[in-house]
Write an enzyme that holds these catalytic residues in place. Structure first.
Site, mmCIF file in Angstrom:
data_model
loop_
_atom_site.group_PDB
_atom_site.id
_atom_site.type_symbol
_atom_site.label_atom_id
_atom_site.label_comp_id
_atom_site.label_asym_id
_atom_site.label_seq_id
_atom_site.Cartn_x
_atom_site.Cartn_y
_atom_site.Cartn_z
ATOM 1 N N HIS A 188 0.841 -1.201 0.000
ATOM 2 C CA HIS A 188 0.000 0.000 0.000
ATOM 3 C C HIS A 188 0.875 1.250 0.000
ATOM 4 O O HIS A 188 0.518 2.272 -0.576
ATOM 5 C CB HIS A 188 -0.909 0.011 1.234
ATOM 6 C CG HIS A 188 -1.971 -1.035 1.208
ATOM 7 N ND1 HIS A 188 -3.013 -0.995 0.303
ATOM 8 C CD2 HIS A 188 -2.166 -2.142 1.955
ATOM 9 C CE1 HIS A 188 -3.798 -2.037 0.514
ATOM 10 N NE2 HIS A 188 -3.308 -2.739 1.501
ATOM 11 N N GLU A 430 -10.042 -6.575 -33.835
ATOM 12 C CA GLU A 430 -8.642 -6.755 -34.250
ATOM 13 C C GLU A 430 -8.502 -7.487 -35.579
ATOM 14 O O GLU A 430 -7.407 -7.587 -36.120
ATOM 15 C CB GLU A 430 -7.888 -7.563 -33.182
ATOM 16 C CG GLU A 430 -7.869 -6.924 -31.817
ATOM 17 C CD GLU A 430 -7.265 -7.849 -30.780
ATOM 18 O OE1 GLU A 430 -6.096 -7.650 -30.437
ATOM 19 O OE2 GLU A 430 -7.971 -8.777 -30.320
ATOM 20 N N ASP A 454 -2.936 -5.232 -34.076
ATOM 21 C CA ASP A 454 -3.285 -6.466 -34.787
ATOM 22 C C ASP A 454 -4.175 -6.199 -35.993
ATOM 23 O O ASP A 454 -4.060 -6.870 -37.019
ATOM 24 C CB ASP A 454 -3.970 -7.459 -33.841
ATOM 25 C CG ASP A 454 -2.971 -8.336 -33.103
ATOM 26 O OD1 ASP A 454 -1.913 -8.629 -33.688
ATOM 27 O OD2 ASP A 454 -3.236 -8.709 -31.955
ATOM 28 N N CYS A 501 -7.721 1.210 -28.369
ATOM 29 C CA CYS A 501 -6.722 0.976 -27.322
ATOM 30 C C CYS A 501 -5.364 0.582 -27.893
ATOM 31 O O CYS A 501 -4.427 0.330 -27.145
ATOM 32 C CB CYS A 501 -7.206 -0.078 -26.330
ATOM 33 S SG CYS A 501 -7.421 -1.721 -27.037
#
Length: 540
Positions: A188, A430, A454, A501
Site C-alpha cells: 500500500h 482486431e 493487430d 486501445c
C-alpha cells in the site's frame, strides 16, 4: 560519490539532503500479571483508542490521496477488530498470565510470519499491515505519541521501510522522495507514493546506511538509482534530466482536471493502457479518466504457473479500488503469438500470429477461462470493472463466451459471492472478420475497442514482428482507417460505444481523424494522456 541501486517505485528525479525516518522505539518485555481480566480490559481500552486514531488517519488520507487509497486505514480498523487477531492476544494474556504488550508482540510476529510465508505477493504485503496495527496498539498502551517526521526543509526520506500510516503523515510539501532498504512494489505504501507523485526507490538493502543522514543525494526514480555525494558531472547530468522532466510536466499539468472536449464541444474519454498493478500510479498521476486496457496476460507472463483465482482477484480488486469508481476495462488473457508462456505447453506453430491464441485458448480450455472470469466478477463488487475479449472473429464465439459468463455468474450466486450483475462486456476489434460482421457483433455486446496493432497486421497481411517488412507496414493505410470507420458506424448504429486501445490511439496526427469518425474513447500509454487531451482541446 556512492551509487546505490534498487527498484523504482515511481519515476522522476529528486535532489536534496537525506533524512532518516526516526521512530519511537518500544521495547517489549514479558512480565507476569496477577489480574488477567484487568490486563484484557487494558488491551481493550488501547484497542478503542487505536480505532479512533485510525479513523483520524482515514480522514486525513481521504483529503490527501483520495478515497481508494484511504481505504487502507479502514482495512486496518477491520484488522484490529478481526476475531482471530483479538482472540489470539486475549488468549495469550489469559493462558500465560502475561502483559498485553507481550501478547500483542507475539501475535504480531505470528500473523506476520503466516502472511510472509504465502506465495501471493499481495498477501505477503499484509505482513506490514499487521505490524503497523500492532505498533499502534503498543503506542496506545505506552501512552507514547506517534512518530511525526519533523522536516525543516524539503528532504529525501530514508528508512528501512515505511508503513502506510507513516507515509500518509509525511508533510508532502517537504518530501522530495523516499528511499528504503526493503519494501514491496505491491505494498500500500508504494501505491500511496505513486498517488502522491513522490519519486521512490525501494530494495536498496544494507547499502542504505544511517551514516548517510544529512548528506546530499540524488534519487533517480526512473533508473532506480541513488547517488550519495554526487560528483559535479553526475549533478549536472541529473539537474538537466530533472529540468527537462519538470518542463514537460508543467506544460501538460495545466491540462489536469480539464475536459477532453474539442472547440466545437465534442467530448471524448481519454483512458490509459496498463500492463500490471504498478502502472496504476501513472494512470492517476496523468489524470486519465479510467483504464481502457488492462493487459491481464502479464499476470500469466510473470508467473511460473497458472495464477490462481485468489491471486487474480487480489490484483483486479486493488486496481478497481485504487481507481475509485473510474472505469477499469480488463482484457481477458491474450496469450499466444508473440506472448508465449511455457506452462501453457503450446505447440510450435509456423505462423503463431494466425494460430492458437487469445480467445481461442479460452474457449478450448474453459477451466482457465472460468478461473479468470470468476476473479473478474468477484472484483467487480469493488469498482467499475468492464471485461473485453480479444481476437474475436464471429458472433458464435461471442455467444459461447456469454454462455460461459452466465455459468460463472450462476456459480457465484450459489456460493453467495458478491459481484455486479451489470458488468459491461465488450470485444476487441482486431480482425477484418470482426469488422465485416461488426453490426451483428454490436447487437451482442456493450462496446467495441479497436486493437489497431493487430488490425493493421491482419488487414495488410504483414507480420508486425518482422523487421524486414517495416517499410511495408503502414498503420495509416487507408484500408486500416476504413476498417476503424466501419466498426465505429456499426457500433453507433446499435447504440454502443467504441474506443481505440492500440498504438494508433496515441498518434496525435490521427486524433482529428478519429474525432471525425465519432470514436468515443481513446486509451493510450499513461504518459500520453495529457498530450492527447491537448490535441483534442486544440481540434476544431
Amino acid at each position: 560519490m556512492i551509487t546505490l541501486e534498487g527498484k523504482s517505485v515511481f519515476g522522476g528525479v529528486a535532489i536534496g539532503k537525506i533524512q532518516f525516518y526516526k521512530r519511537n522505539e518500544i521495547t517489549i518485555k514479558r512480565t507476569r500479571v496477577e489480574d488477567v481480566e484487568a490486563e484484557v480490559e487494558r488491551f481493550q481500552n488501547a484497542k478503542a483508542k487505536t480505532l479512533e486514531l485510525l479513523k483520524g488517519l482515514y480522514e486525513k488520507a481521504l483529503e490527501d490521496v483520495g478515497e481508494a487509497n484511504a481505504m487502507i486505514f479502514e482495512a486496518h480498523q477491520l484488522m484490529l477488530e478481526d476475531p482471530d487477531y483479538v482472540e489470539s492476544i486475549e488468549n495469550i494474556i489469559r493462558t500465560q498470565d502475561v502483559n498485553a504488550e507481550y501478547a500483542i508482540g507475539a501475535t504480531a510476529d505470528n500473523f506476520a510470519a503466516i502472511f510472509e510465508a504465502m506465495d501471493d505477493a499481495y498477501m505477503q504485503g499484509r505482513a506490514a499491515d499487521v505490524r503497523d496495527v500492532s505498533e499502534r496498539l503498543l503506542q496506545a498502551l505506552s501512552s507514547q505519541n506517534e512518530t511525526v517526521m519533523v522536516m525543516d526543509e524539503p528532504v529525501i526520506i530514508a528508512a528501512d521501510d515505511l508503513v502506510p500510516s507513516e507515509t500518509v503523515q509525511l508533510d508532502k510539501e517537504k518530501v522530495l522522495s523516499f528511499v528504503t532498504m526493503y519494501g514491496s512494489a505491491n505494498s500500500h505504501t508504494a501505491i500511496l507514493a505513486r498517488t502522491m507523485n513522490i519519486p521512490a526507490v525501494i530494495g536498496l538493502g544494507e547499502a542504505l546506511k544511517e551514516e548517510y543522514d544529512g548528506k546530499v543525494a540524488i534519487v533517480d526514480g526512473v533508473d532506480g538509482k541513488v547517488y550519495i555525494d554526487p560528483d559535479e558531472e553526475t549533478m549536472a547530468s541529473m539537474q538537466k534530466k530533472q529540468k527537462k522532466d519538470q518542463e514537460q510536466k508543467e506544460l501538460l499539468n495545466q491540462l489536469k482536471g480539464k475536459e477532453n472536449v474539442t472547440k466545437s464541444g465534442q467530448k471524448v474519454n481519454v483512458y490509459a493502457n496498463i500492463g500490471n498493478l504498478a502502472d496504476v500510479g501513472a494512470v492517476l498521476k496523468n489524470d486519465a479518466g479510467g483504464i481502457g486496457l488492462f493487459r491481464s496476460e502479464f499476470l500469466y507472463l510473470e508467473s511460473d504457473t497458472y495464477p490462481t483465482e485468489e491471486q487474480q482477484f487480489a490484483v483486479y480488486k486493488k486496481v478497481a479500488e485504487t481507481m475509485a469508481g473510474k472505469k477499469v476495462i480488463i482484457r481477458t488473457l491474450d496469450i499466444g503469438a508473440d506472448k508465449q508462456v511455457d506452462y501453457f505447453k503450446l505447440d510450435k506453430e509456423d505462423n503463431p500470429a494466425l494460430g492458437y491464441r487469445a480467445i481461442r485458448i479460452c474457449l478450448t480450455r474453459p477451466e482457465i477461462f472460468k478461473t479468470q472470469l470468476r476473479a473478474l466478477y468477484r472484483a467487480s463488487a469493488y469498482g467499475q470493472i468492464s471485461i473485453m475479449f480479444p481476437m474475436i472473429i464471429s458472433v458464435a464465439e461471442v455467444k459461447k463466451i456469454k454462455e460461459i459468463v452466465e455459468e460463472v455468474k450462476a456459480e457465484l450466486r450459489t456460493e453467495g459471492a458478491a459481484f455486479r450483475e451489470d458488468v459491461e462486456l465488450g470485444i476487441m476489434i482486431e480482425t477484418p472478420a470482426a469488422v465485416m460482421v461488426s453490426r451483428e457483433l454490436a447487437k451482442e455486446v456493450d462496446f467495441f475497442s479497436v486493437g489497431t496493432n493487430d488490425l493493421t497486421q491482419y488487414t495488410l497481411a504483414i507480420d508486425r514482428q518482422n523487421q524486414k517488412l517495416e517499410d511495408f507496414y503502414d498503420s495509416h493505410h487507408p484500408a486500416v482507417l476504413a476498417m476503424i470507420r466501419m466498426a465505429a458506424e456499426s457500433a453507433h448504429a446499435e447504440g454502443k460505444w467504441i474506443g481505440i486501445c492500440g498504438e494508433l490511439g496515441a498518434d496525435v496526427t490521427l486524433t482529428e481523424t478519429f474525432l471525425k469518425m465519432g470514436i468515443d474513447e481513446l486509451s493510450v500509454a499513461p504518459g500520453m494522456v495529457l498530450k492527447v487531451r491537448q490535441k483534442i482541446r486544440e481540434a476544431e
